[in-house]
Design a protein around this motif. Structure first.
Motif, mmCIF file in Angstrom:
data_model
loop_
_atom_site.group_PDB
_atom_site.id
_atom_site.type_symbol
_atom_site.label_atom_id
_atom_site.label_comp_id
_atom_site.label_asym_id
_atom_site.label_seq_id
_atom_site.Cartn_x
_atom_site.Cartn_y
_atom_site.Cartn_z
ATOM 1 N N ARG A 152 0.821 -1.208 0.000
ATOM 2 C CA ARG A 152 0.000 0.000 0.000
ATOM 3 C C ARG A 152 0.858 1.262 0.000
ATOM 4 N NH1 ARG A 152 -4.150 1.074 4.871
ATOM 5 N NH2 ARG A 152 -2.195 1.666 5.877
ATOM 6 N N GLY A 155 2.061 2.040 -3.320
ATOM 7 C CA GLY A 155 1.036 2.409 -4.288
ATOM 8 C C GLY A 155 0.455 1.243 -5.048
ATOM 9 N N ARG A 158 -4.766 0.238 -3.008
ATOM 10 C CA ARG A 158 -5.457 1.509 -2.803
ATOM 11 C C ARG A 158 -5.309 1.987 -1.361
ATOM 12 N NH1 ARG A 158 -10.353 -0.969 -5.045
ATOM 13 N NH2 ARG A 158 -11.351 -0.348 -3.081
ATOM 14 N N ASP A 160 -7.515 2.997 0.595
ATOM 15 C CA ASP A 160 -8.619 2.577 1.441
ATOM 16 C C ASP A 160 -8.619 1.078 1.745
ATOM 17 O OD1 ASP A 160 -9.195 1.868 -1.193
ATOM 18 O OD2 ASP A 160 -11.360 2.040 -0.905
ATOM 19 N N PHE A 204 -8.313 -4.799 -4.553
ATOM 20 C CA PHE A 204 -7.902 -3.508 -3.995
ATOM 21 C C PHE A 204 -6.644 -2.958 -4.676
ATOM 22 C CE2 PHE A 204 -10.580 -5.235 -0.691
ATOM 23 C CZ PHE A 204 -11.265 -4.112 -0.239
ATOM 24 N N ALA A 206 -4.335 -0.821 -6.946
ATOM 25 C CA ALA A 206 -4.500 0.590 -7.270
ATOM 26 C C ALA A 206 -5.002 0.796 -8.700
ATOM 27 C CB ALA A 206 -3.168 1.325 -7.058
ATOM 28 N N ASP A 207 -4.646 -0.085 -9.612
ATOM 29 C CA ASP A 207 -5.031 0.103 -11.011
ATOM 30 C C ASP A 207 -6.438 -0.426 -11.311
ATOM 31 O OD1 ASP A 207 -4.636 -2.601 -10.906
ATOM 32 O OD2 ASP A 207 -3.003 -2.651 -12.372
ATOM 33 N N GLN A 208 -7.152 -0.951 -10.286
ATOM 34 C CA GLN A 208 -8.508 -1.466 -10.503
ATOM 35 C C GLN A 208 -9.508 -0.342 -10.770
ATOM 36 O OE1 GLN A 208 -9.525 -4.758 -10.766
ATOM 37 N NE2 GLN A 208 -7.322 -5.031 -10.872
ATOM 38 N N ARG A 209 -9.193 0.865 -10.324
ATOM 39 C CA ARG A 209 -10.111 1.970 -10.570
ATOM 40 C C ARG A 209 -10.057 2.438 -12.016
ATOM 41 N NH1 ARG A 209 -9.526 5.841 -5.177
ATOM 42 N NH2 ARG A 209 -10.690 4.479 -3.776
#
Length: 209
Positions: A152, A155, A158, A160, A204, A206-209
């Motif tokens: 995390r 990076g 995420r 959260d 979770f 980071a690139d999932q968004r």
């Protein structure tokens, strides 16, 4: 580490070697026969020590078993796959899970003297053993959480991401999957549980968004 370690008196090198030999004999016998099927006399014979020697280091079977719990709690969840600083990327997590699966396959999905198997036999036996086992699992979860925190912070996960929940999910998958795999003599429960836990952690990324 459980609190039993703090009560071990300082030993000479020879004394420590004898104590380690007794513990190793206990670990091997418990892996084969379980806690109930392993007596102090069995351990004494396997370790090739006298009765006075074994009771010098362990004044009862309960003391010996608690020492075994401490030893296994201080080991890594998957032997040969160090935790500290090793699971700080998705590829490393996948390799760690694969190592757990491979270990069970090589063992014929049979029991071991692991923290999980000890919990299965001793979790409700007495409060001291239960607390030792709980402390061991919390140590393992903490190591997993430390690795996820590194991901995390870098990076990869995420901001959260709930690291406590993710590390607990991974530990639960390992322990629950191993229990079913050893009971059913089938590797599929462990593989399914670890795959599900890793997929949850990947959700979770980071690139999932």
């Amino acid at each position: 580490m459980t609190d039993t370690t703090a009560r071990i008196p300082k030993l000479t090198r020879k004394g420590q070697a004898t104590r380690d030999r007794i513990l190793q004999a206990a670990v091997e016998l418990i892996a084969e026969r379980g806690v109930v099927g392993t007596s102090t006399e069995d351990v004494r014979k396997a370790a090739r020590v006298s009765g006075s020697q074994i009771y010098h280091y362990f004044d009862s079977k309960q003391a010996l078993i608690r020492a075994v719990i401490t030893r296994q709690a201080d080991a890594e969840p998957v032997p040969g796959r160090p935790m500290m600083g090793a699971l700080d990327c998705f590829d490393a997590l996948r390799a760690w899970a694969d190592a757990a699966i491979q270990r069970q396959e090589e063992n014929g999905c049979r029991g071991e003297c692991s923290l999980g198997s000890l919990a299965g036999e001793l979790g409700a036996a007495d409060e001291d053993s239960r607390q030792d086992l709980s402390n061991g699992f919390l140590r393992w979860q903490g190591l997993l959480e430390q690795s996820l925190r590194a991901m995390r912070d870098r990076g990869d996960l995420r901001p959260d991401a709930d690291l406590g929940e993710l590390s607990l999910a991974l530990l639960t998958a390992l322990q629950g999957g191993t229990l079913l795999t050893q009971t059913m003599r089938d590797i599929r429960p462990l593989r399914a549980a670890l795959n599900a836990a890793l997929s949850y952690i990947h959700s979770f990324a980071a690139d999932q968004r």
